[in-house]
Design a protein around this motif. Structure first.
Motif, PDB file in Angstrom:
ATOM      1  N   THR A   1      22.153  33.919  20.007  1.00 44.30           N
ATOM      2  CA  THR A   1      21.718  35.317  19.955  1.00 44.30           C
ATOM      3  C   THR A   1      22.301  36.019  18.739  1.00 44.30           C
ATOM      4  OG1 THR A   1      21.488  35.368  22.369  1.00 44.30           O
ATOM      5  CG2 THR A   1      21.640  37.490  21.245  1.00 44.30           C
ATOM      6  N   HIS A   2      23.574  35.776  18.437  1.00 51.42           N
ATOM      7  CA  HIS A   2      24.180  36.345  17.224  1.00 51.42           C
ATOM      8  C   HIS A   2      23.398  35.923  15.988  1.00 51.42           C
ATOM      9  CE1 HIS A   2      27.800  38.480  18.410  1.00 51.42           C
ATOM     10  NE2 HIS A   2      28.077  37.513  19.277  1.00 51.42           N
ATOM     11  N   GLN A   3      23.028  34.643  15.896  1.00 53.58           N
ATOM     12  CA  GLN A   3      22.290  34.157  14.727  1.00 53.58           C
ATOM     13  C   GLN A   3      20.905  34.793  14.646  1.00 53.58           C
ATOM     14  OE1 GLN A   3      23.415  31.966  12.170  1.00 53.58           O
ATOM     15  NE2 GLN A   3      21.611  32.932  11.258  1.00 53.58           N
ATOM     16  N   VAL A   4      20.245  34.920  15.780  1.00 49.47           N
ATOM     17  CA  VAL A   4      18.926  35.551  15.792  1.00 49.47           C
ATOM     18  C   VAL A   4      19.027  36.974  15.249  1.00 49.47           C
ATOM     19  CG1 VAL A   4      17.087  36.438  17.281  1.00 49.47           C
ATOM     20  CG2 VAL A   4      17.958  34.131  17.631  1.00 49.47           C
TER      21      VAL A   4
ATOM     22  N   GLU B   1      11.939  39.198  19.038  1.00 52.19           N
ATOM     23  CA  GLU B   1      11.093  39.930  18.099  1.00 52.19           C
ATOM     24  C   GLU B   1      11.364  41.410  18.306  1.00 52.19           C
ATOM     25  OE1 GLU B   1       7.138  38.694  19.208  1.00 52.19           O
ATOM     26  OE2 GLU B   1       6.998  40.225  20.758  1.00 52.19           O
ATOM     27  N   LEU B   2      11.034  42.218  17.304  1.00 52.38           N
ATOM     28  CA  LEU B   2      11.298  43.639  17.461  1.00 52.38           C
ATOM     29  C   LEU B   2      10.334  44.488  16.666  1.00 52.38           C
ATOM     30  CD1 LEU B   2      12.844  44.554  14.655  1.00 52.38           C
ATOM     31  CD2 LEU B   2      14.793  43.522  15.768  1.00 52.38           C
ATOM     32  N   VAL B   3      10.366  45.790  16.999  1.00 46.49           N
ATOM     33  CA  VAL B   3       9.592  46.802  16.308  1.00 46.49           C
ATOM     34  C   VAL B   3      10.579  47.846  15.827  1.00 46.49           C
ATOM     35  CG1 VAL B   3       7.793  48.563  16.512  1.00 46.49           C
ATOM     36  CG2 VAL B   3       7.595  46.409  17.794  1.00 46.49           C
ATOM     37  N   ALA B   4      10.445  48.256  14.565  1.00 45.63           N
ATOM     38  CA  ALA B   4      11.298  49.295  14.002  1.00 45.63           C
ATOM     39  C   ALA B   4      10.437  50.475  13.564  1.00 45.63           C
ATOM     40  CB  ALA B   4      12.089  48.760  12.813  1.00 45.63           C
TER      41      ALA B   4
ATOM     42  N   PRO C   1      17.273  30.966  16.367  1.00 46.04           N
ATOM     43  CA  PRO C   1      18.601  30.838  15.765  1.00 46.04           C
ATOM     44  C   PRO C   1      18.669  29.759  14.681  1.00 46.04           C
ATOM     45  CG  PRO C   1      18.623  29.884  17.940  1.00 46.04           C
ATOM     46  CD  PRO C   1      17.274  30.500  17.756  1.00 46.04           C
ATOM     47  N   ILE C   2      17.872  29.929  13.665  1.00 46.39           N
ATOM     48  CA  ILE C   2      17.859  29.009  12.532  1.00 46.39           C
ATOM     49  C   ILE C   2      18.852  29.511  11.486  1.00 46.39           C
ATOM     50  CG2 ILE C   2      16.438  28.054  10.669  1.00 46.39           C
ATOM     51  CD1 ILE C   2      15.659  27.037  13.456  1.00 46.39           C
ATOM     52  N   ASP C   3      19.688  28.626  11.010  1.00 48.19           N
ATOM     53  CA  ASP C   3      20.604  28.952   9.916  1.00 48.19           C
ATOM     54  C   ASP C   3      19.778  28.955   8.637  1.00 48.19           C
ATOM     55  OD1 ASP C   3      22.381  28.880   7.761  1.00 48.19           O
ATOM     56  OD2 ASP C   3      23.795  27.572   8.799  1.00 48.19           O
ATOM     57  N   PRO C   4      19.665  30.097   7.951  1.00 42.25           N
ATOM     58  CA  PRO C   4      18.827  30.149   6.751  1.00 42.25           C
ATOM     59  C   PRO C   4      19.328  29.238   5.624  1.00 42.25           C
ATOM     60  CG  PRO C   4      19.827  32.298   7.178  1.00 42.25           C
ATOM     61  CD  PRO C   4      20.239  31.382   8.290  1.00 42.25           C
ATOM     62  N   ALA C   5      20.602  28.914   5.629  1.00 39.97           N
ATOM     63  CA  ALA C   5      21.160  28.050   4.577  1.00 39.97           C
ATOM     64  C   ALA C   5      20.738  26.592   4.758  1.00 39.97           C
ATOM     65  CB  ALA C   5      22.686  28.149   4.562  1.00 39.97           C
ATOM     66  N   THR C   6      20.572  26.168   6.023  1.00 41.17           N
ATOM     67  CA  THR C   6      20.246  24.767   6.287  1.00 41.17           C
ATOM     68  C   THR C   6      18.824  24.571   6.796  1.00 41.17           C
ATOM     69  OG1 THR C   6      21.001  24.833   8.588  1.00 41.17           O
ATOM     70  CG2 THR C   6      22.655  24.285   6.896  1.00 41.17           C
ATOM     71  N   GLY C   7      18.232  25.642   7.324  1.00 33.80           N
ATOM     72  CA  GLY C   7      16.914  25.535   7.919  1.00 33.80           C
ATOM     73  C   GLY C   7      16.923  24.837   9.263  1.00 33.80           C
ATOM     74  N   LYS C   8      18.117  24.694   9.841  1.00 34.55           N
ATOM     75  CA  LYS C   8      18.250  23.987  11.115  1.00 34.55           C
ATOM     76  C   LYS C   8      18.771  24.924  12.194  1.00 34.55           C
ATOM     77  CE  LYS C   8      18.981  19.648   8.868  1.00 34.55           C
ATOM     78  NZ  LYS C   8      19.317  18.294   9.015  1.00 34.55           N
TER      79      LYS C   8
ATOM     80  N   ASN D   1      19.485  37.033  11.554  1.00 28.85           N
ATOM     81  CA  ASN D   1      18.216  36.768  10.882  1.00 28.85           C
ATOM     82  C   ASN D   1      17.324  38.011  10.888  1.00 28.85           C
ATOM     83  OD1 ASN D   1      19.193  34.163  10.655  1.00 28.85           O
ATOM     84  ND2 ASN D   1      17.798  33.293  12.162  1.00 28.85           N
ATOM     85  N   LEU D   2      17.234  38.665  12.036  1.00 38.19           N
ATOM     86  CA  LEU D   2      16.429  39.877  12.129  1.00 38.19           C
ATOM     87  C   LEU D   2      16.965  40.980  11.225  1.00 38.19           C
ATOM     88  CD1 LEU D   2      15.838  39.877  15.986  1.00 38.19           C
ATOM     89  CD2 LEU D   2      14.047  39.684  14.237  1.00 38.19           C
ATOM     90  N   GLU D   3      18.280  41.113  11.175  1.00 41.20           N
ATOM     91  CA  GLU D   3      18.876  42.143  10.328  1.00 41.20           C
ATOM     92  C   GLU D   3      18.566  41.882   8.854  1.00 41.20           C
ATOM     93  OE1 GLU D   3      22.903  44.782  10.197  1.00 41.20           O
ATOM     94  OE2 GLU D   3      23.111  42.686  10.796  1.00 41.20           O
ATOM     95  N   SER D   4      18.528  40.634   8.450  1.00 35.41           N
ATOM     96  CA  SER D   4      18.181  40.294   7.066  1.00 35.41           C
ATOM     97  C   SER D   4      16.756  40.749   6.731  1.00 35.41           C
ATOM     98  CB  SER D   4      18.302  38.792   6.824  1.00 35.41           C
ATOM     99  OG  SER D   4      19.645  38.391   6.884  1.00 35.41           O
ATOM    100  N   VAL D   5      15.847  40.528   7.657  1.00 29.85           N
ATOM    101  CA  VAL D   5      14.457  40.952   7.433  1.00 29.85           C
ATOM    102  C   VAL D   5      14.373  42.473   7.404  1.00 29.85           C
ATOM    103  CG1 VAL D   5      12.093  40.843   8.298  1.00 29.85           C
ATOM    104  CG2 VAL D   5      13.575  38.835   8.484  1.00 29.85           C
TER     105      VAL D   5
END
Length: 102
Positions: free
Chosen positions: A26-29, A95-98, A9-16, A32-36
């Protein structure tokens, strides 16, 4: 097949690591996964397998509540395990597999 490395659950804007309980993390994770996935031309609908790592299995119900809002039925196959620790003190990593998409 697209294999995504575990996200915390790292905030991509802050890296924290974000503040909050396991549901917020879990929402943040998943954000992040949806962005990838989006960058790879895929969506959450393409996910076929999810691995969840929790520091405390008592957090399962809260994580599962969020999980149920992220995916539609039939839900992707999932494995959830407890781990001793995660980077930066995170409570959850996923982690996931698509599939190859539509």
């Amino acid at each position: 097949m697209l294999f995504l490395s575990g996200q915390t659950p790292i905030d991509p804007a802050t890296g924290k690591l974000i503040d909050g309980d396991v549901a917020a993390q879990t929402h943040q994770v998943f954000a992040n996964l949806e962005s990838v996935l989006t960058a790879a031309g895929r969506t959450l609908d393409d996910v076929i397998k999810v691995n969840v790592y929790l520091v405390d299995m008592d957090d399962f119900a809260a994580m599962n509540s969020v999980y149920g809002t992220i995916f539609n039925t039939p839900y992707p196959a999932r494995t959830t395990v407890a781990v001793v620790g995660l980077p930066l003190g995170a409570r959850v990593e996923i982690e996931l597999v698509a599939s190859s998409g539509r």
